[in-house]
Design an enzyme around this catalytic site. Structure first.
Site, short mmCIF file in Angstrom:
data_model
loop_
_atom_site.label_atom_id
_atom_site.label_comp_id
_atom_site.label_asym_id
_atom_site.label_seq_id
_atom_site.Cartn_x
_atom_site.Cartn_y
_atom_site.Cartn_z
N ILE A 1 1.69 21.59 16.51
CA ILE A 1 1.36 22.42 17.58
C ILE A 1 2.41 22.89 18.42
CG2 ILE A 1 0.02 22.61 19.80
CD1 ILE A 1 -1.89 20.13 18.83
N GLY B 1 8.62 19.42 21.72
CA GLY B 1 9.21 19.23 23.09
C GLY B 1 10.41 18.27 23.43
N GLY B 2 10.67 18.11 24.49
CA GLY B 2 11.96 17.27 24.43
C GLY B 2 11.65 15.82 23.87
N MET B 3 10.25 15.46 24.00
CA MET B 3 10.11 14.19 23.68
C MET B 3 9.74 13.90 22.36
SD MET B 3 7.77 12.87 26.86
CE MET B 3 8.28 13.43 28.54
N GLY B 4 9.48 15.12 21.53
CA GLY B 4 9.03 14.80 20.18
C GLY B 4 8.16 16.25 19.71
N VAL C 1 4.37 17.45 18.44
CA VAL C 1 3.10 17.30 18.40
C VAL C 1 2.15 17.99 17.33
CG1 VAL C 1 0.77 17.43 20.08
CG2 VAL C 1 3.26 17.29 21.10
N LYS D 1 1.36 12.65 18.82
CA LYS D 1 2.54 12.94 19.12
C LYS D 1 3.61 11.97 18.58
CE LYS D 1 4.41 14.24 23.49
NZ LYS D 1 4.11 15.06 24.53
N ASP E 1 6.28 12.66 35.20
CA ASP E 1 6.71 13.84 34.89
C ASP E 1 5.68 15.06 35.21
OD1 ASP E 1 7.92 15.18 31.68
OD2 ASP E 1 8.52 15.84 33.67
#
Lengths: 186, 1000
Positions: B95, B98-101, B103, B120, B211
């Site tokens: 999908i 992002g900065g975190m991983g 999805v 995620k 956040d």
């Protein structure tokens, strides 16, 4: 780490800047390592953000600790630390691939990347040291603009120059480096 | 290196060449290096290298080092292919990243049931611990709220990356959703409130999002918001001891200051994030634009810079207009975005509440203390609208010549002539200029539409100071007019300053102190002084004005009438001797007006004050007549900003009718007053609160405390919210204090009244108000058994009453009643004293046909109580019976239920003592019943009535019923922090009796 910085050439920084750069080194090195594991084409803006975020965080940390005099001091120190971190990492990575002794970098990382960029970086650094002997200022501009990824504005503030001077200096320095490196490669 | 020796020369030459255009360069190079082929070669080479791109040097070094170039040339991928198993789920598609991983969309793979989820994969820091990650994950999994994307499951993938399985949310981001619908303000706020709900829920579960930003907020197709990534930021930390989120994961533009500096993260951090989100949602941009700033400046900006208010920051041409944001929303967002966490709303709930207040049009907490928001309220007449535009409109269009002030003075004629000639007066022009100026000065074409009238006046005052030195005439007129306007706005301190300045100006001119202008200039000064409670200073000024007028031989002038009127105002709060004087002055003023200008607005003021004076003299009939006249006058004045004036006139009329016990008329007029004022001045206007307070007071006086209480509480709340409503609040509080006392809540009554005393003690010339509150406090203290202080307060208050209101006044009689009750409570030798006072009062206020004889009734009740204590039971019984007969026959029976309850109880108590408990029962039951309808359940009086009934029942040996009543009474007593023996002793006695009876 100070001997590392000395070995890498300090291209004309006052002692307090060097000291700050030392403080920043571990932090930056870690970040470089993490950044290196990502793909290049993954993020355009994100990539820049990474550097920004890193320096951002460092700035705040040190700012809080009151360990630098002013912004210029910090920016210069950060640029220096960035350069050293990048070079150290590149060296370590090359060493890992060549299998020489203690690999600082885990083997699986090493396989993901090519050697070319690392080698080139080291060459630039060497050339930079030579440039520093001719004109410390030009070398500092390279350190800021190329290694730390600062824009003209930030470089100007780090070095106490005008934007215009920075732009001109970069043209000159870049030309010199390119010439220098093409001479070397024959 | 060949150039090492003369690098400076090389560089200098290079500089020069680079400053030239391409074709110029060639020839210049030739010229410069004619004799130096080496240099030429170097320069040529360098110049050549300035051209073209360089793959390495033209990109930041970091980028190069991060480049992935696998040796086998296959496309780089860390993306999981479709079909990959993660836990019990199967990857369907990527999908986003992002900065975190990453999805992915995934589906359940174990055939259990169809479920689409979002998986995620997290990239966590080196050094992060998986067990810690799991622990945090558990906490997040417990969040179960429709507005938060559920976290179902989690684990660690085979490649070592932890993953989380979350609710799959389909929809758009909040910003996109609103954009596509061009949502209006209401819709956006509604969605935002949904978000706040969800965040508040999480806060209640001690989870902070950390956040919050609009890209983390989705809206599903049924218009429901869902928050994503709740608390994930914390999950990703390597170091559990470090509270600060890694900056690398922060979105700088959304980061709260404490996140940037590494200080503690709290719910207020989320409030900040919500603030940024709301700002963005309403203005179409971020509050701080740091995207193009160099780093250090960006950080400094975020930490130090002041916020550009939404109303000024909103982008033009968007769906939200600046004026919708001005005021409340500006303040709310500013409060959410304060740099200091403690200065923000404490949590999402508080923020949501304030937004709801805004939507309901009740005062928003974020604006508390903002003077510009609320008009002052000391003087009743506040007809000026809040906005400058409306002010100027009135000034220019409504034909008010410049202001009411000008209309009333001797200048009126000149002004009228000018107006008729179509010329703008100096004042009008002046105000207009300022208005235009402030429109121009406001950026974004925001205009002066919502500049407050007070601000406009401030600008005007400043301009007068700086620009109009020479034009004394114009300057003088402006100073006086502006002073008057300030008074109208309820800012007497500023009015005073300007009025004083005018007087100082006149003092500097030759003969200035002896001129008509001098006398005139005293008027706004006196008005402001009276408004500030400085009556004696005002009188001094007015005296000097009168002297001047006398010397000039000016008898029949508007100025004289005005001076007289202000004197009457100053005398109103004074001692009774002054009051007679005040009335005389009013009369004179009225006569002058009849001769000079019958329709002048001053006439209305005079009529109004006649009414006040009559009221003060207890002549309510008279007062009512005057107030009716005033109301008619106001109505006859036509369209001049008048529904407000009508509202206040209705208020005064209804008020005096309540005093005259004409409750039906009073109720009708007061209700209309509240309605008119709410419409014309708004529900939060001080005059509206006063009207409400008076309505409540009327209900109280007419024996309907239950109806009174909510009105009074509401009015008090409104008055306490406004800095200028404090003096009104003391009035309301006094009434509430009396109400609490009558409902048997002694502690509450004491608290309110003491608060009043504290506030009034500091004010000069307000002795009477102080005394009124002190007087009610006497009754409270008496009931509580705090006799020493009660005596002190009584001595003080009765003295003031006598001096100000006279010994024959109704109010003084009321004061005496309280004194007698105190004597009664002291008992012993004091009983005779009490009886004497009561007897005197009965004689002085005998029943008359028409209205219910309230004073007579109260004095009779007091006497009966005293008789009971003195052992004169039969006398008490007679009095009680007589009184009840009086009440039963009165058309006002429903208004005097409290007295009926008292009389019934006394009758019943005396019958019991006379050995007729059976007969007593009827009266006592009636007493209890009435009290139950009027009082608080823990009321002292209700308990008293129950105890008396219990005593009768005991005498009839109906023990269980008696016991129940005594238990209720004991409960009530136990909840009274302080209570006199007067009430405790009967309970103890009855309890002893009960025990004895049971023992038998």
């Amino acid at each position: 780490m100070s001997d590392q910085i000395a070995a890498n050439g300090d291209i004309g920084a006052p002692p307090e800047v060097k000291q700050t750069a030392e403080e920043l080194m571990p932090l930056f090195y870690e970040e470089v390592r993490r950044a290196a594991r990502r793909e290049r084409r993954r993020v355009g803006a994100g990539e820049t953000m990474q550097t920004t975020a890193l320096i951002h965080e460092a700035y705040l940390k040190l700012h809080r600790a009151g360990s630098f005099h002013d912004e210029a001091h910090f920016l210069r120190a950060a640029a220096m630390a960035m350069r050293h971190s990048l070079i150290n990492y590149a060296r370590d990575r090359i060493a890992a691939k060549r299998g020489s002794g203690a690999a600082v970098v885990p083997i699986d990382e090493a396989f993901e990347i090519g050697m070319v960029a690392d080698q080139e970086l080291i060459e630039v650094n060497d050339a930079l040291k030579r440039l520093a002997q001719l004109s410390p200022r030009l070398a500092q501009v390279v350190e800021c603009r190329f290694f730390a990824g600062y824009g003209d504005d930030e470089t100007a503030r780090a070095l106490g120059l005008t934007d215009r001077t920075v732009r001109r200096d970069w043209i000159k320095a870049r030309a010199w480096l390119r010439r220098e490196m093409s001479n070397l490669s024959g | 290196m060949p150039e090492s020796a003369n690098w400076p020369a090389v560089e200098a030459a290079l500089d020069e060449l680079l400053g030239l255009s391409e074709h110029e360069r060639a020839s210049a190079l030739e010229r410069m290096t004619r004799d130096n082929p080496e240099l030429q070669q170097t320069l040529r080479s360098l110049l050549a290298h300035t051209a073209g791109t360089d793959e390495l040097l033209d990109n930041p070094a970091m980028q190069s080092i991060a480049e992935t170039r696998p040796s086998d040339g296959a496309p780089p991928s860390a993306t999981l292919p479709e079909g990959t198993r993660i836990g019990v789920y199967r990857i369907v598609a990527l999908i986003g990243r992002g900065g975190m991983g990453e999805v992915y969309r995934a589906q359940r793979a174990d055939g259990q049931f169809e479920q689409t989820v979002a998986v995620k994969l997290i990239r966590i820091e080196p050094g992060a611990s998986i067990p810690r990650f799991n622990a945090e994950r558990q906490i997040l999994a417990e969040l179960d709220h429709p507005g938060i994307a559920r976290l179902f499951d989690g684990g660690v993938h085979i490649d070592g990356r932890p993953y989380m399985v979350m609710e799959f949310v389909e929809g758009q981001t909040l910003a996109a959703w609103c954009e596509s619908r061009k949502s209006a303000l209401g819709e956006r706020l509604g969605l935002f409130l949904q978000v706040c709900e969800a965040v508040a829920y999480a806060h209640a579960h001690l989870v902070v999002h950390r956040d919050l930003k609009s890209t983390n907020i989705f809206v599903t197709k049924d218009g429901r918001t869902k928050l994503l990534d709740f608390g994930i930021a914390k999950l990703l930390q390597a170091d559990p001891a470090r509270d600060a989120t890694r900056t690398a994961h922060l979105s700088p533009a959304y980061a709260a200051p404490e996140q940037l500096t590494g200080d503690a993260i709290t719910t207020a951090t989320d409030v900040y994030g919500l603030g940024v989100t709301l700002y963005q949602l309403l203005c179409g941009r971020l509050p701080w634009d740091v995207s193009d700033l160099p780093l250090a400046a960006a950080v400094r900006r975020l930490l130090d810079d002041k916020l550009l208010p939404p109303s000024l920051g909103v982008l033009d041409g968007g769906p939200i207009a600046a004026r919708e944001l001005r005021g409340d929303l500006d303040a709310i967002i500013a409060k959410a975005l304060r740099k200091q966490p403690k200065a923000r709303y404490a949590d999402a709930r508080a923020l949501a509440d304030d937004i709801e207040r805004h939507l309901r049009r009740t005062p928003v907490l974020a604006r508390e203390g903002a003077r510009a928001y609320l008009l002052g309220s000391f003087a009743r007449r506040h007809w000026l609208p809040m906005s400058a535009l409306a002010l100027v409109f009135l000034v220019l269009v409504a034909g008010l010549a410049a202001t009411a002030w000008q209309a009333r003075t001797a200048r009126r004629e000149a002004v009228r002539a000018e107006v008729e000639a179509g010329k703008a007066t100096a004042v009008k022009q002046f105000l207009l200029d300022i208005f235009k100026q402030s429109s121009v000065q406001n950026p974004g074409g925001a205009g002066a539409r919502n500049v407050t009238a007070e601000k406009l006046l401030d600008i005007g005052a400043e301009r007068i100071r700086s620009q109009l030195h020479e034009q004394v005439e114009v300057r003088g007129e402006l100073l006086e007019t502006l002073s008057s306007l300030y008074s109208d706005l309820g800012a007497p301190d500023r009015a005073l300053a300007l009025a004083q300045e005018r007087i100082d100006d006149l003092g500097k001119t030759a003969g200035g102190r002896d001129s008509n202008a001098w006398a005139e200039a005293q008027i706004p000064l006196a008005r402001a002084l009276i408004d500030m409670g400085r009556d004696s200073d005002a009188k001094r000024a007015l005296d000097s004005a009168q002297n001047v007028l006398d010397v000039l031989g000016e008898q029949d002038s508007l100025t004289r009438a005005e001076v007289l009127f202000q004197r009457a105002r100053a005398d109103y709060d004074g001692a009774s001797a002054d009051k007679a004087e005040g009335l005389r002055q009013l009369q004179q003023a009225l006569e002058i007006l009849d001769r000079v200008d019958a329709q002048n607005a001053l006439r209305g003021d005079v009529l109004e004050y006649f009414g006040y004076y009559a009221q003060l003299a207890d002549d309510y009939r008279d007062a009512e007549i005057w107030k009716k006249r005033f109301l008619d006058f106001v109505r006859s004045q036509g369209a001049q900003g008048n529904s407000f004036a009508i509202g206040t006139a209705l208020l005064d009329l209804g008020d005096v009718q309540a005093l005259a016990r004409e409750y039906l008329d009073s109720e009708a007029n007061l209700r209309e007053a509240v309605s008119v004022l709410t419409q014309s001045a708004g529900p939060d206007h001080p005059s509206t609160a006063i009207a409400q307070s008076r309505l409540g007071e009327m209900y109280f006086r007419s024996g309907r405390p239950v109806e009174a209480e909510p009105l009074l509480l509401d009015a008090l709340a409104s008055q306490q919210r406004s800095p200028q409503g404090q003096s009104d609040a003391t009035e309301t509080r006094k009434t509430l204090g009396g109400l609490e006392l009558s409902r048997g809540r002694l502690a509450e009554a004491e608290k309110l009244l003491r608060q009043n005393l504290a506030e009034l003690a500091a004010k000069k010339d307000w002795e009477l108000r102080y005394a009124v509150s002190a007087s009610v406090l006497v009754s409270v203290l008496t009931a509580e058994g705090k006799f020493t202080e009660a005596e002190q307060q009584y001595a003080l208050s009765s003295d003031v009453y006598r001096r100000f209101l006279g010994e024959k006044s109704f109010a003084y009689a009321g004061c005496l009643l309280r004194g007698a009750a105190l004597e009664l409570a002291l008992g012993g030798a004091h009983l005779d004293q009490a009886a004497e006072i009561y007897a005197r009062l009965r004689a002085a206020w005998p029943p008359e046909p028409g209205h219910f004889p309230e004073m007579f009734a109260r004095a009779t009740i007091g006497l009966a109580r005293t008789d009971l204590k003195r052992g004169r039971i039969d006398a008490a019984r007679t009095n009680g019976e007589e009184l009840l007969r009086l009440i039963a026959a009165s058309p006002e029976r429903q208004y005097v239920q409290e007295q009926e309850a008292q009389a019934a109880r006394l009758l019943g108590a005396s019958l019991t003592l006379l050995g007729r408990p059976n007969d007593a029962e009827f009266s006592l039951k009636r007493a209890v019943e009435l009290r139950e309808g009027l009082d608080d359940p823990d009321s002292v009086w209700l308990a008293e009535a129950r105890i008396s009934l219990a005593e009768a029942l005991l005498a009839e040996r109906r023990l269980p019923e008696a016991r129940r009543l005594l238990e209720l009474a004991a409960g009530a007593h136990s909840r009274q922090p302080a209570l006199s023996a007067e009430y405790r002793t009967p309970l103890l006695r009855a309890q002893r009796q009960l025990m004895q009876a049971r023992a038998e």
